[in-house]
Scaffold this motif. Structure first.
Motif, PDB file in Angstrom:
ATOM      1  N   ALA A 173      45.479  43.263  48.011  1.00  0.00           N
ATOM      2  CA  ALA A 173      45.156  44.431  47.185  1.00  0.00           C
ATOM      3  C   ALA A 173      45.436  44.112  45.716  1.00  0.00           C
ATOM      4  N   PRO A 174      44.520  44.517  44.807  1.00  0.00           N
ATOM      5  CA  PRO A 174      44.647  44.106  43.411  1.00  0.00           C
ATOM      6  C   PRO A 174      45.599  44.988  42.615  1.00  0.00           C
ATOM      7  N   SER A 175      46.907  44.843  42.817  1.00  0.00           N
ATOM      8  CA  SER A 175      47.854  45.550  41.947  1.00  0.00           C
ATOM      9  C   SER A 175      47.978  44.757  40.648  1.00  0.00           C
ATOM     10  N   TRP A 176      48.081  45.491  39.519  1.00  0.00           N
ATOM     11  CA  TRP A 176      48.191  44.802  38.230  1.00  0.00           C
ATOM     12  C   TRP A 176      49.398  43.873  38.211  1.00  0.00           C
ATOM     13  N   GLY A 177      50.493  44.307  38.860  1.00  0.00           N
ATOM     14  CA  GLY A 177      51.706  43.481  38.867  1.00  0.00           C
ATOM     15  C   GLY A 177      51.501  42.168  39.604  1.00  0.00           C
ATOM     16  N   SER A 178      50.854  42.219  40.787  1.00  0.00           N
ATOM     17  CA  SER A 178      50.673  40.957  41.516  1.00  0.00           C
ATOM     18  C   SER A 178      49.628  40.077  40.834  1.00  0.00           C
ATOM     19  N   MET A 179      48.695  40.698  40.078  1.00  0.00           N
ATOM     20  CA  MET A 179      47.752  39.889  39.305  1.00  0.00           C
ATOM     21  C   MET A 179      48.511  39.076  38.253  1.00  0.00           C
ATOM     22  N   ILE A 180      49.496  39.720  37.609  1.00  0.00           N
ATOM     23  CA  ILE A 180      50.285  38.993  36.606  1.00  0.00           C
ATOM     24  C   ILE A 180      51.062  37.858  37.277  1.00  0.00           C
ATOM     25  N   ALA A 181      51.566  38.126  38.502  1.00  0.00           N
ATOM     26  CA  ALA A 181      52.316  37.082  39.211  1.00  0.00           C
ATOM     27  C   ALA A 181      51.430  35.869  39.488  1.00  0.00           C
ATOM     28  N   THR A 182      50.164  36.083  39.923  1.00  0.00           N
ATOM     29  CA  THR A 182      49.306  34.920  40.165  1.00  0.00           C
ATOM     30  C   THR A 182      48.965  34.231  38.842  1.00  0.00           C
ATOM     31  N   GLY A 183      48.865  35.025  37.782  1.00  0.00           N
ATOM     32  CA  GLY A 183      48.564  34.431  36.484  1.00  0.00           C
ATOM     33  C   GLY A 183      49.713  33.602  35.947  1.00  0.00           C
ATOM     34  N   ARG A 184      50.938  33.976  36.340  1.00  0.00           N
ATOM     35  CA  ARG A 184      52.099  33.241  35.852  1.00  0.00           C
ATOM     36  C   ARG A 184      52.079  31.797  36.343  1.00  0.00           C
ATOM     37  N   ASP A 185      51.548  31.578  37.549  1.00  0.00           N
ATOM     38  CA  ASP A 185      51.512  30.227  38.098  1.00  0.00           C
ATOM     39  C   ASP A 185      50.504  29.347  37.382  1.00  0.00           C
ATOM     40  N   ALA A 186      49.533  29.967  36.672  1.00  0.00           N
ATOM     41  CA  ALA A 186      48.499  29.182  36.006  1.00  0.00           C
ATOM     42  C   ALA A 186      48.526  29.448  34.502  1.00  0.00           C
ATOM     43  N   LEU A 187      49.714  29.731  33.984  1.00  0.00           N
ATOM     44  CA  LEU A 187      49.833  30.187  32.598  1.00  0.00           C
ATOM     45  C   LEU A 187      49.303  29.154  31.602  1.00  0.00           C
ATOM     46  N   VAL A 188      49.497  27.862  31.894  1.00  0.00           N
ATOM     47  CA  VAL A 188      49.160  26.839  30.909  1.00  0.00           C
ATOM     48  C   VAL A 188      47.649  26.727  30.716  1.00  0.00           C
ATOM     49  N   HIS A 189      46.882  26.649  31.828  1.00  0.00           N
ATOM     50  CA  HIS A 189      45.456  26.414  31.636  1.00  0.00           C
ATOM     51  C   HIS A 189      44.592  27.647  31.867  1.00  0.00           C
ATOM     52  N   ALA A 190      45.172  28.775  32.323  1.00  0.00           N
ATOM     53  CA  ALA A 190      44.375  29.995  32.493  1.00  0.00           C
ATOM     54  C   ALA A 190      45.180  31.222  32.062  1.00  0.00           C
ATOM     55  N   PRO A 191      45.568  31.275  30.779  1.00  0.00           N
ATOM     56  CA  PRO A 191      46.463  32.352  30.327  1.00  0.00           C
ATOM     57  C   PRO A 191      45.855  33.750  30.466  1.00  0.00           C
TER      58      PRO A 191
END
Lengths: 331, 295
Positions: free
Chosen positions: B231-249
């Motif tokens: 489910a697309p919660s904004w919080g879990s979206m940020i969590a997945t983004g944190r793992d790819a912060l360098v090349h997909a901020p």
């Protein structure tokens, strides 16, 4: 005075006791069996039963509660199920890191927050005030963990990729560099401070935004009172009016806010510690909850409750410092 | 002038209502507005980590880019508004119901009932909310309903204190004696004469609590113990983004902006309502509107 202090202390102890009891009930009534974590995944029923006996889980709830409470008061906090280390050891390792981070943040939050709020009140309805009000509103709306990630993105990743000067590049995680032990004492201090920067800025920025919003209102409220108008009518110099009459009276609601903001501060600390791999109580509790490490969850919750209660007791004694009426023992 | 009119004269409330209104509309119309299925992973290797405004292999444009699984971020943001707003508003409704029940019963009953209820309120208030949330959410099976209930059941204390103080002050007012002298008593007194006059400050507190609830829900989902994936919660979206912060901020950036907008909007509305109802801010000229605090 002494009787009042003792009364407050008794209420504080009662609060900690109640919090600890609620936590014990919450954890023990939740589904899931901590004994399963203690044994191997393919353990037999007999092994599981033995583990339950070892952990005392075969006893009825009230018995377990009393036993746990007695141990807890004696300082015997048990052994972590996940880490196989004494819980007291874990807390002793983690607590200083959390106190350093939250203590520094509390200081910066109030030192800068009161200044910004008072400045805004003095410059009310100027572009300065409007800009700061909007800034406060936006920063106050940011989740601590997102602000932390954005700061890492800017001052750790972007800074190194685009070769910014080293004084605005900061490490993204941990309390010290891997080679910290080989640095000079001065170098080690600088290294620690550089690691502290981003977590501290995250927590403090949000704190400052909330505090100055509140201080602005409190100062404006006092300035509108008739005793300030009277002081002005008597021809007192403006600085005396601000210092003796306005700020002094605006301090009371600010101290109330100080006591109330502690739980929020610790909430922020939890997220910030997770993001920056800061080895404090917040990270410890997140790991422990995920691993169903009940002894650690119980102890960390109790410590957080003690910190909140102690903070409120300190805020109460600050009232006496700021307000002579309370010092004299009147209500 | 009514409270509603006063709000429309305040720029803060207008901006706040506009943002929240847009978000609510987006949430309701999500299936029509979202360019893609929020959980679809069309061609993971071809569409993952696409930057904002770029096109995928089949020519579709991804306005806000894609995440690690090639899911469209814009569509996930749009569907995420449903979760954030639902949890934010309904959890506060739970808080208001519990808080009002506790606060009003304490004030009306008085004596030892009042002392016990208020001691319980202060106890829960002394627990850092995030710690209670972590314990409760992590130990039970995660679901939207659980997050909503747990947020509601840990956020009622301020409202209970407010409702109690408000009812106590109303109980002391002459119009209540007048009502009693007219022979009105019991439930009718409570529903017709006490409750309506308690509600305004409670509504203000509730408006301000919605932003807090949205932040906390996103925080729990960020830690991986809130709304269960995919489910697309904004919080879990940020969590997945944190793992790819360098090349997909962009993955972590956009949901954060959505949270900030939603929280700022609810705070704007709450602040404006509070000022409109508080005579002292009116005297200071903070808002131009003049309104009667109660009907």
């Amino acid at each position: 005075m002494l009787r009042k202090a003792l009364r407050r202390l008794a209420i504080g102890i009662g609060l900690v006791f109640a919090v600890v009891t609620i936590t014990f009930l919450l954890i023990n009534l939740a589904p899931g069996d901590p004994a399963r974590l203690w044994v191997a995944p393919n353990a037999s029923e007999a092994d599981l039963a033995a583990a339950r006996r070892l952990l005392g889980l075969d006893q009825p709830l009230p018995v377990r509660y009393v036993a746990w409470l007695v141990d807890f008061v004696r300082g015997n906090w048990g052994t972590s199920i996940a880490q196989q280390r004494p819980v007291a050891r874990i807390i002793l390792d983690a607590l200083p890191h959390t106190l350093l981070l939250s203590g520094c943040s509390l200081f910066l939050t109030y030192a800068i927050g009161v200044l910004v709020g008072a400045f805004q009140a003095a410059k009310r309805r100027t572009p300065w005030d409007t800009t700061l009000t909007i800034g406060n509103l936006v920063v106050f709306g940011m989740p601590a963990y997102w602000l932390a990630i954005m700061l890492v993105l800017t001052f750790a990743y972007a800074a190194s990729r685009y070769g910014w000067p080293s004084w605005i590049q900061f490490p993204a995680m941990g309390v010290a560099s891997l080679d910290a032990d080989f640095l000079t004492p001065w170098g080690r201090l600088v290294d620690r401070l550089r690691h502290l920067t981003l977590p501290l800025v995250t927590l403090s920025l949000i704190g400052i935004a909330g505090t100055s919003r509140f201080v602005r209102g409190a100062v404006l409220e006092v300035r509108g009172q008739s005793f300030v108008a009277a002081a002005r009518a008597r021809g007192l110099p403006p600085l005396t009016i601000e210092g003796r009459y306005v700020i002094r009276n605006a301090l009371m609601p600010i101290i109330t806010l100080l006591g109330l903001s502690l739980p929020a501060l610790f909430s922020g600390t939890v997220f910030v510690e997770v993001i920056f791999a800061w080895p404090g109580m917040g990270r410890e509790i997140v790991t422990a909850v995920g691993a169903r490490d009940y002894p650690v969850v119980m102890a960390t919750t109790a410590i957080f409750a003690v910190l909140v209660v102690v903070g409120n007791l300190l805020a109460d004694s600050l009232y006496a410092v700021a307000d002579p009426r309370i010092r004299e023992g009147q209500r | 002038m009514t409270t509603g009119k006063a709000l429309l004269h305040d720029r803060r409330a207008v901006i706040g209502l506009a943002i929240i209104g847009t978000f609510a509309l987006v949430a309701i119309l999500a299936p029509l507005l979202a360019p893609a299925d929020p959980n679809a992973q069309p061609d993971i290797l071809g569409t993952r980590f696409l930057a904002p405004m770029s096109s995928g292999p089949d020519g579709t444009t991804y306005w806000l880019g894609t995440d690690r699984f090639g899911r469209d971020i814009l569509s996930r943001l749009i569907y995420g508004a449903r979760i954030s707003l639902t949890v934010g508003v309904l959890s506060v409704v739970v808080s208001v119901i519990v808080g009002c029940t506790v606060g009003i019963s304490a004030a009306v009953a008085g004596g030892w009932v009042e002392r016990v209820l208020m001691a319980a309120t202060d106890t829960v208030l002394a627990m850092p909310r995030i710690v209670v949330l972590l314990t409760l959410v992590a130990l039970w099976e995660p679901s939207v309903l659980l997050v909503l209930l747990v947020l509601g059941l840990t956020g009622w204390m301020g409202i209970a204190r407010l409702a109690r103080a408000e009812v106590k002050s109303i109980l002391a007012r002459p119009y209540l004696d007048a009502a009693k002298a007219l022979g009105i008593s019991g439930p009718r007194l409570l529903w017709r004469h006490i409750l309506p006059n308690t509600m305004t400050p409670v509504i203000v507190a509730a408006a301000l609590a919605v932003g807090n609830a949205i932040t906390l829900e996103s925080g729990l989902s960020f830690l991986g113990i809130g709304i269960p994936p995919p489910a697309p919660s904004w919080g879990s979206m940020i969590a997945t983004g944190r793992d790819a912060l360098v090349h997909a901020p962009w993955i972590a950036t956009f949901p954060g902006i959505a949270i900030v907008l939603a929280v700022v909007a609810t705070n704007l509305i709450g602040d404006s309502m509070r000022d409109a109802l508080d005579p002292t801010t009116r005297e200071r000229g903070e808002t131009q509107s003049t309104i009667a605090p109660s009907r």
